[in-house]
Design a protein around this motif. Structure first.
Motif, PDB file in Angstrom:
ATOM      1  N   LEU A  32     -37.004 -11.561  94.543  1.00 48.68           N
ATOM      2  CA  LEU A  32     -36.665 -10.138  94.441  1.00 48.68           C
ATOM      3  C   LEU A  32     -37.797  -9.263  94.960  1.00 48.68           C
ATOM      4  CD1 LEU A  32     -34.900  -9.960  90.953  1.00 48.68           C
ATOM      5  CD2 LEU A  32     -33.830  -9.740  93.192  1.00 48.68           C
ATOM      6  N   SER A  73     -36.218  -9.107  98.648  1.00 47.57           N
ATOM      7  CA  SER A  73     -35.402  -7.912  98.423  1.00 47.57           C
ATOM      8  C   SER A  73     -36.226  -6.633  98.449  1.00 47.57           C
ATOM      9  CB  SER A  73     -34.667  -8.027  97.083  1.00 47.57           C
ATOM     10  OG  SER A  73     -33.835  -9.175  97.069  1.00 47.57           O
ATOM     11  N   PHE A  82     -38.362  -5.222  96.036  1.00 46.04           N
ATOM     12  CA  PHE A  82     -38.574  -4.423  94.826  1.00 46.04           C
ATOM     13  C   PHE A  82     -40.064  -4.120  94.677  1.00 46.04           C
ATOM     14  CE2 PHE A  82     -34.366  -5.972  94.010  1.00 46.04           C
ATOM     15  CZ  PHE A  82     -33.775  -5.007  93.226  1.00 46.04           C
ATOM     16  N   GLN A  83     -40.374  -2.856  94.325  1.00 48.63           N
ATOM     17  CA  GLN A  83     -41.750  -2.406  94.324  1.00 48.63           C
ATOM     18  C   GLN A  83     -42.438  -2.570  92.969  1.00 48.63           C
ATOM     19  OE1 GLN A  83     -43.289  -1.477  97.171  1.00 48.63           O
ATOM     20  NE2 GLN A  83     -41.339  -2.000  98.165  1.00 48.63           N
ATOM     21  N   SER A 105     -38.466  -2.990  87.757  1.00 47.31           N
ATOM     22  CA  SER A 105     -37.240  -2.919  88.564  1.00 47.31           C
ATOM     23  C   SER A 105     -36.737  -4.322  88.906  1.00 47.31           C
ATOM     24  CB  SER A 105     -37.492  -2.115  89.840  1.00 47.31           C
ATOM     25  OG  SER A 105     -38.485  -2.742  90.647  1.00 47.31           O
ATOM     26  N   ALA A 106     -37.659  -5.232  89.194  1.00 45.64           N
ATOM     27  CA  ALA A 106     -37.256  -6.609  89.490  1.00 45.64           C
ATOM     28  C   ALA A 106     -36.686  -7.290  88.241  1.00 45.64           C
ATOM     29  CB  ALA A 106     -38.439  -7.402  90.028  1.00 45.64           C
ATOM     30  N   CYS A 109     -33.211  -5.976  87.551  1.00 39.48           N
ATOM     31  CA  CYS A 109     -32.256  -6.574  88.476  1.00 39.48           C
ATOM     32  C   CYS A 109     -31.931  -8.011  88.056  1.00 39.48           C
ATOM     33  CB  CYS A 109     -32.821  -6.549  89.897  1.00 39.48           C
ATOM     34  SG  CYS A 109     -31.669  -7.174  91.143  1.00 39.48           S
TER      35      CYS A 109
END
Length: 472
Positions: free
Chosen positions: A329, A333, A335-336, A340-341, A344
């Motif tokens: 992720l 993907s 994600f910063q 947030s990761a 998800c």
């Protein structure tokens, strides 16, 4: 000789004259003694199998392939007479499970020291009673014991005619396709547009449940391959790396307990899915979101019951699976942030958690429950305590046929793959209906309404034990 004894001897000899033709009256008491010793009443009493041995012989027809041996349909006249002798119900011995009973109790006249019997003139009268009254229940009991073996033979014929592609290949390819589309899901999450991003969530959620539910379920039953060594490898991969659970405990809790004692209270009664302190709406619609969090926590709690090397292996593989998901992720993907990761991960891993919880309770809870000492035979236990849901494309792909529309077939033959359970479904359903055994089917919405209306009775209070007169 006293008059009474002489009269008794004459009566006995007169009865023999009527039954077997005229006998020399000089035989007297010696002939009666010979009849008693040669009678089926006394012959072979020591050869009767113990309750445990009878149960082992009965269980031979309960597993497909290795132990599926249909019971013998007929018996010789001597065995029928032995089982058909006058029926007496003595007090049940402590510690002897009721299902081990043969259903008929022999009450032989025990020979005394002088060759006479303790029940005297009961001997000549027992043959007509046994032949007329007790033969039918005996044959009916043997028929019940042969049901599982007969069904197993029908299913075994289908399995032998099936190719490797039907037995394992189709389900293996479904799992492989899930891994093939996995990169597309991670790449869709890089998009700033809502539609591709939601598509990525959907793909990752579908793949996760196909791998962790369908893959882990088949792996726990060694149904992915015919090689035992590879079966153990796939079990560790799907259960520990993908699902974040311990393979040994999954096998014990699901295969040994749930399948071995389906709907038997305190053993395989699906009580692990009950959380009595939650109300119906929280349990049915909110709590399933926490499944991805509760699964590894429950696994950690069970590690104390396994060996140290197994616990260390499980910890390493659980960390590998969770960290790999997080790493993809962040690095694929885009994600910063950590949160947030993680959010998800929670969303994708709980995408189908609601139907996962629902299916697990719909198919067993609310059906007949039994105590350990009064459970019926295997074929009755599975036909009474298991329910099939209708086919659903989404759930069939993610969970597998053996969990959704072929759950009855799966509990009867747990080592078969999802595709084989679907293939034998017409045979099993027709056989059970032909033998007038239950074949439970219901819709998803019907079961959902049932649980919402009867949540206290089904999920909070202890379920009542079902007594099945005539089946045990």
């Amino acid at each position: 000789m006293e008059p009474q004894q002489e009269m008794l001897l004459e009566n006995q000899e007169s009865f023999q004259d009527r039954q077997k033709g005229k006998q020399p009256r000089e035989a007297g008491a010696a002939r009666i003694e010979q009849l008693q010793k040669g009678s089926p009443l006394n012959h072979g009493v020591g050869q009767l199998e113990s309750p445990g041995e009878g149960r082992n012989a009965q269980d031979k027809g309960e597993k497909l392939g290795q132990e599926d041996t249909p019971s013998q349909e007929t018996a010789d006249l001597t065995q029928q007479l032995q089982a058909g002798i006058s029926r007496v119900d003595p007090p049940e011995q402590e510690g002897t499970p009721k299902e081990q009973d043969r259903g008929l109790t022999l009450n032989h006249p025990v020979p005394d020291g002088d060759g006479s019997t303790s029940r005297g003139d009961d001997v000549p009268r027992v043959f007509p009673r046994a032949a007329k009254k007790e033969m039918e229940p005996f044959e009916e009991g043997r028929s019940e014991e042969s049901l599982m073996g007969e069904l197993s033979e029908l299913v075994q014929q289908v399995v032998k005619r099936s190719s490797w592609w039907e037995r394992h290949g189709i389900d293996d390819c479904i799992l492989a396709l899930n891994f093939i589309i996995l990169p597309a899901g991670f790449l869709c999450l890089r998009s700033d547009n809502a539609l591709p991003f939601l598509l990525g969530i959907f793909i990752l959620g579908m793949v996760h449940h196909a791998v962790t539910v369908k893959g882990s379920h088949l792996a726990s039953h060694m149904a992915l391959t015919e090689s035992k060594s590879w079966g153990k490898v796939w079990a560790v991969f799907f259960i520990e790396i993908c699902t974040a659970f311990t393979a040994e405990q999954a096998y014990y809790n699901h295969v040994k307990m749930h399948h071995g004692y389906t709907n038997v209270l305190r053993l395989g009664d699906s009580s692990t899915w009950k959380i009595p302190f939650l109300n119906r709406y929280v349990y049915m619609f909110i709590a399933p979101i926490a499944v991805p969090i509760l699964t590894p926590l429950a696994a950690l709690g069970l590690l104390k019951d396994v060996q140290l090397k197994t616990a260390l292996r499980t910890l390493c593989f659980m960390f590998l699976g969770l960290y790999s998901h997080y790493w993809l992720l962040v690095n694929v993907s885009g994600f910063q942030s950590v949160w947030s990761a993680l959010i998800c991960m929670l969303i994708t891993r709980s995408l189908l958690a609601h139907p996962y919880i629902h299916v697990n309770i719909f198919q067993h809870i609310g059906l007949p429950m039994f105590s350990a000492d009064k459970k019926p035979k295997r074929i009755h236990l599975m036909s009474l305590g298991v329910l099939n849901l209708p086919r659903n494309v989404l759930l069939d792909w993610s969970f597998g046929h053996s969990i959704i529309s072929c759950h009855v077939e799966h509990h009867l033959f747990p080592t078969l793959s999802d595709n084989m359970c679907l293939k034998i479904k017409p045979i099993v359903s027709q056989y059970l209906k032909k033998k007038k055994l239950p074949y439970n089917e219901d819709s998803y919405m019907s079961r959902l309404q049932l649980f919402l209306h009867n949540y206290e009775e089904l999920m909070v209070n202890a379920p009542p034990i079902t007594e099945l007169v005539g089946i045990q």
